[in-house]
Structure formats: structure tokens, C-alpha cells
Design an enzyme around this catalytic site. Structure first.
Site, PDB file in Angstrom:
ATOM      1  N   SER A   1       0.926  -1.116   0.529  1.00 38.62           N
ATOM      2  CA  SER A   1      -0.006  -0.326   0.279  1.00 38.62           C
ATOM      3  C   SER A   1       0.587   1.532   0.358  1.00 38.62           C
ATOM      4  CB  SER A   1      -1.542   0.183   0.788  1.00 38.62           C
ATOM      5  OG  SER A   1      -0.375   0.204   2.432  1.00 38.62           O
TER       6      SER A   1
ATOM      7  N   HIS B   1       8.697   3.241   8.123  1.00 37.64           N
ATOM      8  CA  HIS B   1       8.954   2.173   9.989  1.00 37.64           C
ATOM      9  C   HIS B   1       7.593   3.303  10.483  1.00 37.64           C
ATOM     10  CE1 HIS B   1      10.158   0.093  13.061  1.00 37.64           C
ATOM     11  NE2 HIS B   1       9.703   0.688  13.694  1.00 37.64           N
TER      12      HIS B   1
ATOM     13  N   ASN C   1      13.329   4.138   4.275  1.00 43.57           N
ATOM     14  CA  ASN C   1      12.909   3.594   4.283  1.00 43.57           C
ATOM     15  C   ASN C   1      11.298   4.367   5.642  1.00 43.57           C
ATOM     16  OD1 ASN C   1      11.852   0.957   5.716  1.00 43.57           O
ATOM     17  ND2 ASN C   1      12.647   1.098   7.276  1.00 43.57           N
TER      18      ASN C   1
ATOM     19  N   ARG D   1      23.053 -13.429   2.835  1.00 42.54           N
ATOM     20  CA  ARG D   1      22.335 -11.903   2.617  1.00 42.54           C
ATOM     21  C   ARG D   1      23.205 -10.852   1.674  1.00 42.54           C
ATOM     22  NH1 ARG D   1      20.372  -8.807   7.523  1.00 42.54           N
ATOM     23  NH2 ARG D   1      22.972  -9.442   8.332  1.00 42.54           N
TER      24      ARG D   1
ATOM     25  N   MET E   1      10.677  -6.400   4.458  1.00 46.91           N
ATOM     26  CA  MET E   1      11.180  -7.062   6.319  1.00 46.91           C
ATOM     27  C   MET E   1      12.174  -8.335   5.906  1.00 46.91           C
ATOM     28  SD  MET E   1       8.360  -5.203   6.695  1.00 46.91           S
ATOM     29  CE  MET E   1       8.119  -6.045   8.048  1.00 46.91           C
TER      30      MET E   1
ATOM     31  N   ASP F   1      16.376   0.338  11.665  1.00 43.26           N
ATOM     32  CA  ASP F   1      15.071   1.103  11.913  1.00 43.26           C
ATOM     33  C   ASP F   1      15.990   2.304  12.661  1.00 43.26           C
ATOM     34  OD1 ASP F   1      12.672  -0.427  10.862  1.00 43.26           O
ATOM     35  OD2 ASP F   1      12.397  -1.206  12.774  1.00 43.26           O
TER      36      ASP F   1
HETATM   37  C1  GAR Z   1       4.022  -0.689   6.733  1.00 45.23           C
HETATM   38  O1  GAR Z   1       3.369  -0.008   7.931  1.00 45.23           O
HETATM   39  C2  GAR Z   1       5.379  -0.260   6.700  1.00 45.23           C
HETATM   40  O2  GAR Z   1       5.435   1.085   7.642  1.00 45.23           O
HETATM   41  C3  GAR Z   1       5.457  -1.850   7.499  1.00 45.23           C
HETATM   42  O3  GAR Z   1       4.898  -2.831   6.952  1.00 45.23           O
HETATM   43  C4  GAR Z   1       4.119  -1.717   6.275  1.00 45.23           C
HETATM   44  C5  GAR Z   1       3.623  -2.487   4.828  1.00 45.23           C
HETATM   45  O4  GAR Z   1       2.426  -2.430   4.005  1.00 45.23           O
HETATM   46  N1  GAR Z   1       7.306  -2.074   8.266  1.00 45.23           N
HETATM   47  C6  GAR Z   1       7.809  -2.147   8.856  1.00 45.23           C
HETATM   48  O5  GAR Z   1       7.811  -2.271   9.424  1.00 45.23           O
HETATM   49  C7  GAR Z   1       9.599  -2.639   8.390  1.00 45.23           C
HETATM   50  N2  GAR Z   1      10.304  -2.782   9.265  1.00 45.23           N
HETATM   51  P1  GAR Z   1       2.668  -2.247   2.728  1.00 45.23           P
HETATM   52  O6  GAR Z   1       3.091  -3.387   2.372  1.00 45.23           O
HETATM   53  O7  GAR Z   1       0.833  -2.089   2.939  1.00 45.23           O
HETATM   54  O8  GAR Z   1       3.431  -0.805   2.275  1.00 45.23           O
END
Ligand code: GAR
Length: 227
Positions: free
Chosen positions: A15, A111, A109, A67, A92, A147
Site C-alpha cells: 500500500s 517505519h 525506509n 544476505r 521486511m 530502524d
Molecule cells: C507498513 O506499515 C510499513 O510501515 C511497515 O510494514 C507495512 C507495510 O505495508 N514496515 C515495516 O514494519 C518495516 N520495518 P504495505 O506493504 O501496505 O506498504
């Protein structure tokens, strides 16, 4: 206009990628998304990219010996697409120092917390448990520590008394969708100067003077009736 070329990294729903793609529709948007890479096959984010006419690549991290090999493959794809910036959008995987160095100050990024509070996972549950009254999201440049890194922008939302993780996550996600395109645009347009571990950002708008939660009628203590 020469738009800055951005490669997006994702792992799921996408999203935030959608918000970046939507904002890039504007004729004066300073960036364009030129590639979306997912470490997971079949995720919605890939469909969103394809629907916007953006080339996609799937690089399942488990297919690589480690990695660094995985990240080298990502860098090769990003370079082939001419990416100048890289935007992690719900990506992720933790990246290595080598990848951070390769894309230093060009790897961004998002967060779902007001960093440095609540790095890591389950940010909304932890925010509720801690009883914070403001929560939100952060867009930052990626450094070796997970982060952490120069903050480009943050958006705060109130935590309401009857929130659960779902309602809070939804409120934060809406904020994410507004914050990420703004921060990526500011970076792409050259309005960010990094000094040490802080980013100085020239913002085009006028900041709000104050954000208070819980809200009183005029946030004055004398307005609160005894109960
Ligand atoms: C989002 O809330 C983003 O901030 C979080 O994952 C979700 C992804 O949603 N990211 C993390 O937690 C990274 N550490 P999306 O795929 O709908 O954008």
C-alpha cells in the site's frame, strides 16, 4: 523534467508503494518508480506495480547463499534499471552494511512508529501497551542499525482510548501514505542535507505549532470538568 529514478523494495501488500505510485502521477512529481523488487513471490505489491506499468522482479531471499548474495542481486537489478534512489516500502528484510554503503544516503525506509520509539516489529501493540498518546510513522535514511538513520519526516496520530492494534494501525497507515511520497519527493528534489546522523530538510509547508492528545476544548487544564 528529469525525474529521479527510484527502485522500490517490498515484501507484501504494497500500500505504501501504491501511495508512491499515485503521487508519481502528478506531472511535477520529482521522482518516478522504475522498478519494484519483491523478496516474496505472488504478493499484492507486485500486482500494484504491474498495474502501474512498472517493471517487477522477484528475488526470493532463500534462493541465495546468503544476505550479501541476495543484496548483490538486488543491486544488479537496481543498477540495470538506472535507479538513483531506493525506497523500502514494507520490505521486511534487514540489510547488511555493504548494501547500506552502496546506497548510502539514497536508501529510504518507512517505519510504523515515531522513531526512535518502537524500532522493530509489532509497533502498534507496543505503543498501546506503553500507553503513549501520540504514535505515528517515520521516513528515514537507512543505516546499519535496524530502524535507525537520519530522519526525513514523521507523522503523528493520536492514540484513542478505545483503539486496538487494528484501528491504530489503520490510522498510522493513512499517515504513512501521506508522509512517504512527501519525503521521497523532498529527497529527490534535493531538499535534504545529511549532516552526521541528522537530516536537515527544507519543507515547503508551514508546520503545525502543536499537536496535543488528549484534546481538551482548548487544551487548557481549566476546561476539564471534575468527574
Ligand atoms: C507498513 O506499515 C510499513 O510501515 C511497515 O510494514 C507495512 C507495510 O505495508 N514496515 C515495516 O514494519 C518495516 N520495518 P504495505 O506493504 O501496505 O506498504
Amino acid at each position: 523534467m528529469n525525474r529521479v529514478r527510484v527502485g522500490a523494495l517490498l515484501s507484501g501488500r504494497g500500500s505504501n508503494l501504491q501511495a508512491l505510485l499515485d503521487a508519481a502521477q502528478a506531472p511535477d512529481c520529482p521522482y518516478q518508480i522504475v522498478l519494484a523488487i519483491s523478496n516474496k513471490p505472488g504478493v499484492q505489491g507486485l500486482e500494484r506495480a504491474a498495474a502501474a506499468g512498472v517493471p517487477t522482479a522477484v528475488l526470493p531471499h532463500r534462493d541465495f547463499t546468503g544476505r550479501e548474495a541476495f543484496e548483490q542481486a538486488m543491486t544488479a537489478k537496481l543498477e540495470a534499471a538506472g535507479a538513483e534512489l531506493v525506497a523500502q516500502a514494507g520490505f521486511m528484510r534487514v540489510v547488511t552494511g555493504r548494501f547500506v554503503t552502496r546506497w548510502r544516503d539514497r536508501l529510504v525506509n518507512i517505519h510504523p512508529s515515531l522513531l526512535p520509539a518502537f524500532p522493530g516489529l509489532d509497533t502498534h501493540a507496543r505503543a498501546l501497551e506503553a500507553g503513549v498518546k501520540l504514535h505515528g510513522c517515520t521516513v528515514h535514511l537507512v543505516r546499519e542499525t535496524v530502524d535507525r538513520g537520519p530522519i526525513l519526516g514523521q507523522a503523528a496520530v493520536p492514540v484513542l482510548p478505545d483503539d486496538d492494534t487494528e484501528t491504530l494501525a489503520a490510522r498510522v497507515l493513512e499517515a504513512e501514505h501521506r508522509l512517504y511520497p512527501l519525503c521521497l519527493s523532498l529527497l529527490a528534489a534535493g531538499h535534504v542535507r545529511v549532516e552526521g546522523e541528522a537530516a536537515h530538510v527544507e519543507s515547503p509547508g508551514k508546520p503545525l505549532p502543536l499537536l496535543i492528545n488528549p484534546a481538551g476544548s482548548d487544551t487548557s487544564a481549566s476546561d476539564v470538568a471534575a468527574s
